[in-house]
Design a protein around this motif. Structure first.
Motif, mmCIF file in Angstrom:
data_model
loop_
_atom_site.group_PDB
_atom_site.id
_atom_site.type_symbol
_atom_site.label_atom_id
_atom_site.label_comp_id
_atom_site.label_asym_id
_atom_site.label_seq_id
_atom_site.Cartn_x
_atom_site.Cartn_y
_atom_site.Cartn_z
ATOM 1 N N LYS A 134 0.831 -1.213 0.000
ATOM 2 C CA LYS A 134 0.000 0.000 0.000
ATOM 3 C C LYS A 134 0.860 1.255 0.000
ATOM 4 C CE LYS A 134 -2.527 -1.547 3.480
ATOM 5 N NZ LYS A 134 -3.568 -1.687 4.520
ATOM 6 N N ARG A 135 1.942 1.230 0.751
ATOM 7 C CA ARG A 135 2.837 2.381 0.800
ATOM 8 C C ARG A 135 3.452 2.639 -0.567
ATOM 9 N NH1 ARG A 135 5.765 0.643 4.699
ATOM 10 N NH2 ARG A 135 7.454 -0.225 3.487
ATOM 11 N N ASN A 136 3.902 1.596 -1.230
ATOM 12 C CA ASN A 136 4.528 1.761 -2.542
ATOM 13 C C ASN A 136 3.526 2.165 -3.622
ATOM 14 O OD1 ASN A 136 7.159 1.247 -1.718
ATOM 15 N ND2 ASN A 136 6.898 -0.963 -1.895
ATOM 16 N N LEU A 137 2.264 1.801 -3.460
ATOM 17 C CA LEU A 137 1.231 2.231 -4.408
ATOM 18 C C LEU A 137 0.922 3.723 -4.259
ATOM 19 C CD1 LEU A 137 -1.307 -0.724 -4.249
ATOM 20 C CD2 LEU A 137 0.180 -0.135 -6.157
ATOM 21 N N GLY A 138 1.267 4.302 -3.137
ATOM 22 C CA GLY A 138 0.985 5.706 -2.904
ATOM 23 C C GLY A 138 1.900 6.649 -3.653
ATOM 24 N N TYR A 139 3.065 6.182 -4.057
ATOM 25 C CA TYR A 139 4.028 7.043 -4.741
ATOM 26 C C TYR A 139 3.675 7.190 -6.223
ATOM 27 C CZ TYR A 139 6.794 6.099 -0.561
ATOM 28 O OH TYR A 139 7.214 5.984 0.728
ATOM 29 N N PHE A 140 4.156 8.258 -6.838
ATOM 30 C CA PHE A 140 3.960 8.461 -8.264
ATOM 31 C C PHE A 140 4.913 7.580 -9.055
ATOM 32 C CE2 PHE A 140 1.947 12.397 -6.905
ATOM 33 C CZ PHE A 140 0.910 12.504 -7.822
ATOM 34 N N ALA A 141 4.521 7.265 -10.280
ATOM 35 C CA ALA A 141 5.370 6.549 -11.221
ATOM 36 C C ALA A 141 5.396 7.367 -12.509
ATOM 37 C CB ALA A 141 4.809 5.160 -11.480
ATOM 38 N N THR A 142 6.249 6.979 -13.439
ATOM 39 C CA THR A 142 6.284 7.669 -14.731
ATOM 40 C C THR A 142 5.621 6.779 -15.778
ATOM 41 O OG1 THR A 142 8.489 6.786 -15.156
ATOM 42 C CG2 THR A 142 8.358 8.996 -14.238
ATOM 43 N N VAL A 143 5.024 7.422 -16.763
ATOM 44 C CA VAL A 143 4.379 6.693 -17.852
ATOM 45 C C VAL A 143 5.455 6.032 -18.689
ATOM 46 C CG1 VAL A 143 2.995 7.006 -19.956
ATOM 47 C CG2 VAL A 143 2.389 8.209 -17.866
ATOM 48 N N ASP A 144 5.221 4.782 -19.078
ATOM 49 C CA ASP A 144 6.186 4.013 -19.862
ATOM 50 C C ASP A 144 6.371 4.634 -21.242
ATOM 51 O OD1 ASP A 144 6.698 1.140 -21.598
ATOM 52 O OD2 ASP A 144 7.731 1.412 -19.682
ATOM 53 N N VAL A 145 7.530 4.387 -21.828
ATOM 54 C CA VAL A 145 7.873 4.950 -23.141
ATOM 55 C C VAL A 145 6.866 4.524 -24.201
ATOM 56 C CG1 VAL A 145 9.659 5.045 -24.919
ATOM 57 C CG2 VAL A 145 10.296 4.985 -22.522
ATOM 58 N N ALA A 146 6.379 3.275 -24.114
ATOM 59 C CA ALA A 146 5.435 2.761 -25.103
ATOM 60 C C ALA A 146 4.102 3.506 -25.066
ATOM 61 C CB ALA A 146 5.203 1.275 -24.864
ATOM 62 N N ASP A 147 3.709 4.022 -23.912
ATOM 63 C CA ASP A 147 2.425 4.702 -23.766
ATOM 64 C C ASP A 147 2.533 6.220 -23.839
ATOM 65 O OD1 ASP A 147 1.172 2.220 -23.278
ATOM 66 O OD2 ASP A 147 1.819 2.317 -21.189
ATOM 67 N N ARG A 148 3.743 6.741 -23.870
ATOM 68 C CA ARG A 148 3.949 8.188 -23.766
ATOM 69 C C ARG A 148 3.294 8.958 -24.912
ATOM 70 N NH1 ARG A 148 9.901 9.218 -22.429
ATOM 71 N NH2 ARG A 148 9.349 7.968 -20.650
ATOM 72 N N SER A 149 3.391 8.438 -26.139
ATOM 73 C CA SER A 149 2.830 9.177 -27.270
ATOM 74 C C SER A 149 1.312 9.240 -27.189
ATOM 75 C CB SER A 149 3.272 8.552 -28.595
ATOM 76 O OG SER A 149 2.798 7.226 -28.683
ATOM 77 N N ASN A 150 0.658 8.164 -26.722
ATOM 78 C CA ASN A 150 -0.802 8.171 -26.577
ATOM 79 C C ASN A 150 -1.245 9.179 -25.522
ATOM 80 O OD1 ASN A 150 -1.281 6.233 -28.504
ATOM 81 N ND2 ASN A 150 -1.110 4.551 -27.070
ATOM 82 N N VAL A 151 -0.525 9.232 -24.408
ATOM 83 C CA VAL A 151 -0.885 10.152 -23.331
ATOM 84 C C VAL A 151 -0.663 11.594 -23.782
ATOM 85 C CG1 VAL A 151 -0.344 10.884 -20.987
ATOM 86 C CG2 VAL A 151 -0.425 8.457 -21.539
ATOM 87 N N LYS A 152 0.397 11.842 -24.533
ATOM 88 C CA LYS A 152 0.657 13.196 -25.034
ATOM 89 C C LYS A 152 -0.448 13.666 -25.981
ATOM 90 C CE LYS A 152 5.571 13.765 -24.457
ATOM 91 N NZ LYS A 152 6.858 14.098 -25.090
ATOM 92 N N LYS A 153 -1.001 12.742 -26.770
ATOM 93 C CA LYS A 153 -2.126 13.097 -27.644
ATOM 94 C C LYS A 153 -3.353 13.484 -26.824
ATOM 95 C CE LYS A 153 -0.774 10.252 -31.552
ATOM 96 N NZ LYS A 153 -0.974 8.944 -32.201
ATOM 97 N N LEU A 154 -3.604 12.720 -25.747
ATOM 98 C CA LEU A 154 -4.751 13.017 -24.899
ATOM 99 C C LEU A 154 -4.592 14.357 -24.200
ATOM 100 C CD1 LEU A 154 -5.333 9.537 -23.257
ATOM 101 C CD2 LEU A 154 -6.780 10.631 -24.957
ATOM 102 N N LEU A 155 -3.358 14.697 -23.832
ATOM 103 C CA LEU A 155 -3.083 15.956 -23.146
ATOM 104 C C LEU A 155 -2.865 17.111 -24.129
ATOM 105 C CD1 LEU A 155 -0.682 14.677 -20.362
ATOM 106 C CD2 LEU A 155 -3.061 15.337 -20.104
ATOM 107 N N ALA A 156 -2.951 16.826 -25.411
ATOM 108 C CA ALA A 156 -2.759 17.827 -26.492
ATOM 109 C C ALA A 156 -1.380 18.453 -26.395
ATOM 110 C CB ALA A 156 -3.868 18.869 -26.455
ATOM 111 N N LEU A 157 -0.352 17.625 -26.155
ATOM 112 C CA LEU A 157 1.030 18.076 -26.148
ATOM 113 C C LEU A 157 1.674 17.709 -27.469
ATOM 114 C CD1 LEU A 157 1.993 16.764 -22.609
ATOM 115 C CD2 LEU A 157 1.430 19.103 -23.204
#
Length: 65
Positions: free
Chosen positions: A41-64
């Motif tokens: 539970k403690r480790n789930l509380g921390y932030f993580a970074t989006v994986d390289v494979a998913d980064r382009s999809n997330v950038k499209k959603l965020l209009a970056l």
């Protein structure tokens, strides 16, 4: 040409870091927490970074670019 709208669900879930990476929260932290260990539970509380494979999809959603 019209502006591209940001996906409103994505803007609530992701955030940019200063270096340009995309932060995300971990899943499985909302309910049924009694069977999960303190460490998990403690480790789930921390932030993580989006994986390289998913980064382009997330950038499209965020209009970056």
């Amino acid at each position: 040409m019209p502006k591209i709208k940001t996906n409103s669900g994505a803007k609530k879930r992701f955030a940019l870091t200063g270096s340009g990476k995309i932060k995300r929260k971990h899943a499985y932290k909302s309910h049924i927490l009694t069977k999960k260990s303190k460490k998990r539970k403690r480790n789930l509380g921390y932030f993580a970074t989006v994986d390289v494979a998913d980064r382009s999809n997330v950038k499209k959603l965020l209009a970056l670019k």
